[in-house]
Design a protein around this motif. Sequence first.
Motif, PDB file in Angstrom:
ATOM      1  N   ASP A 154       0.900 -35.700 -67.567  1.00 44.72           N
ATOM      2  CA  ASP A 154       1.457 -36.484 -68.674  1.00 44.72           C
ATOM      3  C   ASP A 154       2.871 -36.918 -68.299  1.00 44.72           C
ATOM      4  OD1 ASP A 154       2.134 -37.650 -71.040  1.00 44.72           O
ATOM      5  OD2 ASP A 154       1.600 -35.938 -72.312  1.00 44.72           O
ATOM      6  N   PRO A 155       3.004 -38.011 -67.558  1.00 46.13           N
ATOM      7  CA  PRO A 155       4.330 -38.433 -67.077  1.00 46.13           C
ATOM      8  C   PRO A 155       5.316 -38.749 -68.201  1.00 46.13           C
ATOM      9  CG  PRO A 155       2.573 -39.581 -65.899  1.00 46.13           C
ATOM     10  CD  PRO A 155       1.927 -38.869 -67.040  1.00 46.13           C
ATOM     11  N   LYS A 156       4.842 -39.356 -69.291  1.00 45.91           N
ATOM     12  CA  LYS A 156       5.753 -39.708 -70.389  1.00 45.91           C
ATOM     13  C   LYS A 156       6.385 -38.466 -71.011  1.00 45.91           C
ATOM     14  CE  LYS A 156       3.556 -44.091 -71.678  1.00 45.91           C
ATOM     15  NZ  LYS A 156       2.937 -44.865 -72.772  1.00 45.91           N
ATOM     16  N   THR A 157       5.539 -37.451 -71.266  1.00 47.40           N
ATOM     17  CA  THR A 157       6.073 -36.201 -71.834  1.00 47.40           C
ATOM     18  C   THR A 157       7.047 -35.542 -70.869  1.00 47.40           C
ATOM     19  OG1 THR A 157       4.025 -35.875 -73.080  1.00 47.40           O
ATOM     20  CG2 THR A 157       5.451 -33.958 -72.792  1.00 47.40           C
ATOM     21  N   ALA A 158       6.717 -35.549 -69.594  1.00 45.89           N
ATOM     22  CA  ALA A 158       7.600 -34.952 -68.592  1.00 45.89           C
ATOM     23  C   ALA A 158       8.941 -35.670 -68.533  1.00 45.89           C
ATOM     24  CB  ALA A 158       6.916 -34.977 -67.226  1.00 45.89           C
ATOM     25  N   GLU A 159       8.911 -37.004 -68.638  1.00 50.59           N
ATOM     26  CA  GLU A 159      10.164 -37.765 -68.624  1.00 50.59           C
ATOM     27  C   GLU A 159      11.008 -37.448 -69.856  1.00 50.59           C
ATOM     28  OE1 GLU A 159      11.676 -42.434 -68.438  1.00 50.59           O
ATOM     29  OE2 GLU A 159       9.530 -41.943 -68.442  1.00 50.59           O
ATOM     30  N   ALA A 160      10.363 -37.320 -71.016  1.00 46.95           N
ATOM     31  CA  ALA A 160      11.101 -36.971 -72.245  1.00 46.95           C
ATOM     32  C   ALA A 160      11.721 -35.589 -72.127  1.00 46.95           C
ATOM     33  CB  ALA A 160      10.165 -37.044 -73.445  1.00 46.95           C
ATOM     34  N   ILE A 161      10.999 -34.644 -71.523  1.00 41.24           N
ATOM     35  CA  ILE A 161      11.533 -33.294 -71.348  1.00 41.24           C
ATOM     36  C   ILE A 161      12.707 -33.309 -70.373  1.00 41.24           C
ATOM     37  CG2 ILE A 161      10.996 -30.986 -70.477  1.00 41.24           C
ATOM     38  CD1 ILE A 161       8.230 -31.257 -71.621  1.00 41.24           C
ATOM     39  N   ASP A 162      12.625 -34.132 -69.312  1.00 43.17           N
ATOM     40  CA  ASP A 162      13.744 -34.234 -68.377  1.00 43.17           C
ATOM     41  C   ASP A 162      14.996 -34.763 -69.070  1.00 43.17           C
ATOM     42  OD1 ASP A 162      12.489 -33.234 -66.141  1.00 43.17           O
ATOM     43  OD2 ASP A 162      11.684 -35.177 -65.514  1.00 43.17           O
ATOM     44  N   GLN A 163      14.827 -35.746 -69.934  1.00 43.33           N
ATOM     45  CA  GLN A 163      15.972 -36.268 -70.675  1.00 43.33           C
ATOM     46  C   GLN A 163      16.563 -35.211 -71.595  1.00 43.33           C
ATOM     47  OE1 GLN A 163      14.585 -39.789 -72.687  1.00 43.33           O
ATOM     48  NE2 GLN A 163      14.294 -40.971 -70.791  1.00 43.33           N
ATOM     49  N   PHE A 164      15.682 -34.448 -72.235  1.00 38.11           N
ATOM     50  CA  PHE A 164      16.178 -33.382 -73.112  1.00 38.11           C
ATOM     51  C   PHE A 164      16.885 -32.294 -72.303  1.00 38.11           C
ATOM     52  CE2 PHE A 164      15.610 -29.233 -75.077  1.00 38.11           C
ATOM     53  CZ  PHE A 164      16.215 -29.442 -76.309  1.00 38.11           C
ATOM     54  N   LEU A 165      16.344 -31.943 -71.134  1.00 33.14           N
ATOM     55  CA  LEU A 165      16.964 -30.904 -70.310  1.00 33.14           C
ATOM     56  C   LEU A 165      18.355 -31.306 -69.857  1.00 33.14           C
ATOM     57  CD1 LEU A 165      13.939 -29.708 -68.125  1.00 33.14           C
ATOM     58  CD2 LEU A 165      15.172 -28.386 -69.835  1.00 33.14           C
ATOM     59  N   SER A 166      18.540 -32.595 -69.585  1.00 31.18           N
ATOM     60  CA  SER A 166      19.888 -33.051 -69.199  1.00 31.18           C
ATOM     61  C   SER A 166      20.875 -32.855 -70.344  1.00 31.18           C
ATOM     62  CB  SER A 166      19.835 -34.521 -68.779  1.00 31.18           C
ATOM     63  OG  SER A 166      19.437 -35.348 -69.867  1.00 31.18           O
ATOM     64  N   LYS A 167      20.444 -33.095 -71.578  1.00 28.24           N
ATOM     65  CA  LYS A 167      21.307 -32.854 -72.735  1.00 28.24           C
ATOM     66  C   LYS A 167      21.571 -31.369 -72.935  1.00 28.24           C
ATOM     67  CE  LYS A 167      19.606 -36.952 -75.226  1.00 28.24           C
ATOM     68  NZ  LYS A 167      18.927 -37.428 -76.458  1.00 28.24           N
ATOM     69  N   LEU A 168      20.516 -30.550 -72.748  1.00 29.12           N
ATOM     70  CA  LEU A 168      20.675 -29.106 -72.930  1.00 29.12           C
ATOM     71  C   LEU A 168      21.612 -28.525 -71.880  1.00 29.12           C
ATOM     72  CD1 LEU A 168      19.792 -26.599 -74.518  1.00 29.12           C
ATOM     73  CD2 LEU A 168      17.853 -26.378 -72.948  1.00 29.12           C
ATOM     74  N   ARG A 169      21.484 -28.991 -70.643  1.00 32.27           N
ATOM     75  CA  ARG A 169      22.369 -28.498 -69.580  1.00 32.27           C
ATOM     76  C   ARG A 169      23.801 -28.972 -69.799  1.00 32.27           C
ATOM     77  NH1 ARG A 169      17.643 -29.813 -66.064  1.00 32.27           N
ATOM     78  NH2 ARG A 169      16.684 -27.807 -65.506  1.00 32.27           N
ATOM     79  N   ALA A 170      23.977 -30.159 -70.391  1.00 39.15           N
ATOM     80  CA  ALA A 170      25.326 -30.631 -70.717  1.00 39.15           C
ATOM     81  C   ALA A 170      25.974 -29.724 -71.759  1.00 39.15           C
ATOM     82  CB  ALA A 170      25.270 -32.071 -71.212  1.00 39.15           C
ATOM     83  N   CYS A 171      25.178 -29.276 -72.726  1.00 37.09           N
ATOM     84  CA  CYS A 171      25.695 -28.317 -73.723  1.00 37.09           C
ATOM     85  C   CYS A 171      26.030 -26.991 -73.059  1.00 37.09           C
ATOM     86  CB  CYS A 171      24.663 -28.115 -74.834  1.00 37.09           C
ATOM     87  SG  CYS A 171      24.407 -29.542 -75.906  1.00 37.09           S
ATOM     88  N   ALA A 172      25.175 -26.539 -72.133  1.00 38.86           N
ATOM     89  CA  ALA A 172      25.392 -25.257 -71.474  1.00 38.86           C
ATOM     90  C   ALA A 172      26.626 -25.273 -70.577  1.00 38.86           C
ATOM     91  CB  ALA A 172      24.161 -24.872 -70.655  1.00 38.86           C
ATOM     92  N   LYS A 173      27.082 -26.470 -70.180  1.00 35.58           N
ATOM     93  CA  LYS A 173      28.291 -26.591 -69.355  1.00 35.58           C
ATOM     94  C   LYS A 173      29.513 -26.971 -70.188  1.00 35.58           C
ATOM     95  CE  LYS A 173      25.692 -28.021 -65.248  1.00 35.58           C
ATOM     96  NZ  LYS A 173      25.476 -29.123 -64.270  1.00 35.58           N
TER      97      LYS A 173
END
Length: 493
Positions: A154-173
């Motif tokens: 499911d490439p679309k779901t994976a891309e959405a999760i990657d975008q969310f992970l970038s936001k989550l990692r920005a919060c973690a930093k």
Amino acid sequence: MDGGSDEQIDVRSVVEAVTADHSFGAPLYVVESMCMRCNENGTTRFLLTLIPHFRKVLISAFECPHCGERNNEVQFAGEIQPRGCCYNLEVLAGDVKIFDRQVVKSESATIKIPELDFEIPPEAQRGSLSTVEGILARAAYELSALQEERKKVDPKTAEAIDQFLSKLRACAKAETPFTFILDDPAGNSFIENPHAPSPDPSLTIKFYDRTPEQQATLGYVANPSQARQSEGSVGAPSAKTAYVPNGTVGATAGHRAIAQSNSTDISDNLFRYSAPEEVMTFPSTCGACTEPCETRMFVTKIPYFQEVIVMASTCDSCGYRNSELKPGGAIPDKGKKITLSVRNITDLSRDVIKSDTAGVIIPELDLELAGGTLGGMVTTVEGLVTQIRESLARVHGFTFGDSLEESKKNKWREFGARLTKLLSLEQPWTLILDDELANSFVAPVTDDIKDDHQLTYEEYERSWDQNEELGLNDIDTSSADAAYESTETTKLP
């Protein structure tokens, strides 16, 4: 295993050991259990320990020698707290130190980050002892664990999760500000306050009563429908509702007050402490064993204060007892601040009614407790200070452990000594109750409250934010007022 240094036993022995009353010196138990990754047998180690001034916890660690799978959990072996708790931590951009705060997350707690519309339910991350950074890092790791397989399916779901992970990692930093919310209906979770016992500008703590659904989830009510039935029986008229004669309930305080004066007028006025002639009894459900029990309720008037509702429940099955005092009448238009100058032993014996919404301030200690921290209570000035000391030890007691720096330990010892000195009255001090709903009360020591120069009452207008937090801004009584006015008009000849 470590050369037979650990004793391997069955699960039943571990359960029996955990349920036993061990406070210190509990042994380490090792249980053979199946690995969820490779289906081979691994080992789980259990240790029941007591975190000083906090809780009994059961620490478990699993390790599989075949595939290397490892995990650990923290479960609470003590009792469920009387009220739930919600920690709200405001994380500012660039504030890296805040990520080192210790976090105890129980198996019933939920973690939320509203800015990301992100929620970690209780079943996703079970009980753990970590930091703010550790919880965010674990969440990011678990979300990215199956990304490679997800991209193929499911490439679309994976891309959405990657975008969310970038936001989550920005919060973690600490690149972007966010709010870290820890909500636990069991009341067994905790976020460290490095400024304790002083207030933390970044951390707010609220305590709340659990809903019937939360009670059922925690195992307080075996059948959720039972809670709804009991609620319906309280609200609706019942054949079991009875009125019993009452001659002495509430009269003790009235008799004691009357004994202080020979004036007939003052005696008549203080007789308002006495209970009414009838007490209403209705069926309810025990909050401890869920068996049917009885609740008694009566309304009384406290001089210089207001009408209050006293409720008391007793369970014949398990012996559980509970009493509550609720404010009666309409919601006051203004808040109230009560200031008491404590100078002698008589002041320590003053009766105090502290509502759920009242905050406690002691300026001499730079101590400020937000509303809801101690809940509602009927006590004395001395009893209130004792409750504050016990509450601080419970809420912030996790930081009293061996890992605490010596300077912080000395700070806590010094604060505890200063709090104890309040009761010895070595010097005068000030007690302030700030209640947004004006439902708190400190008893005067004079016949007329105006003659008590150590006690002052100050009314103030609530702000819009305070009304919003209390839910008053959303109350619309226009329809009810119109219906009431039309009824009154119809009755007029």
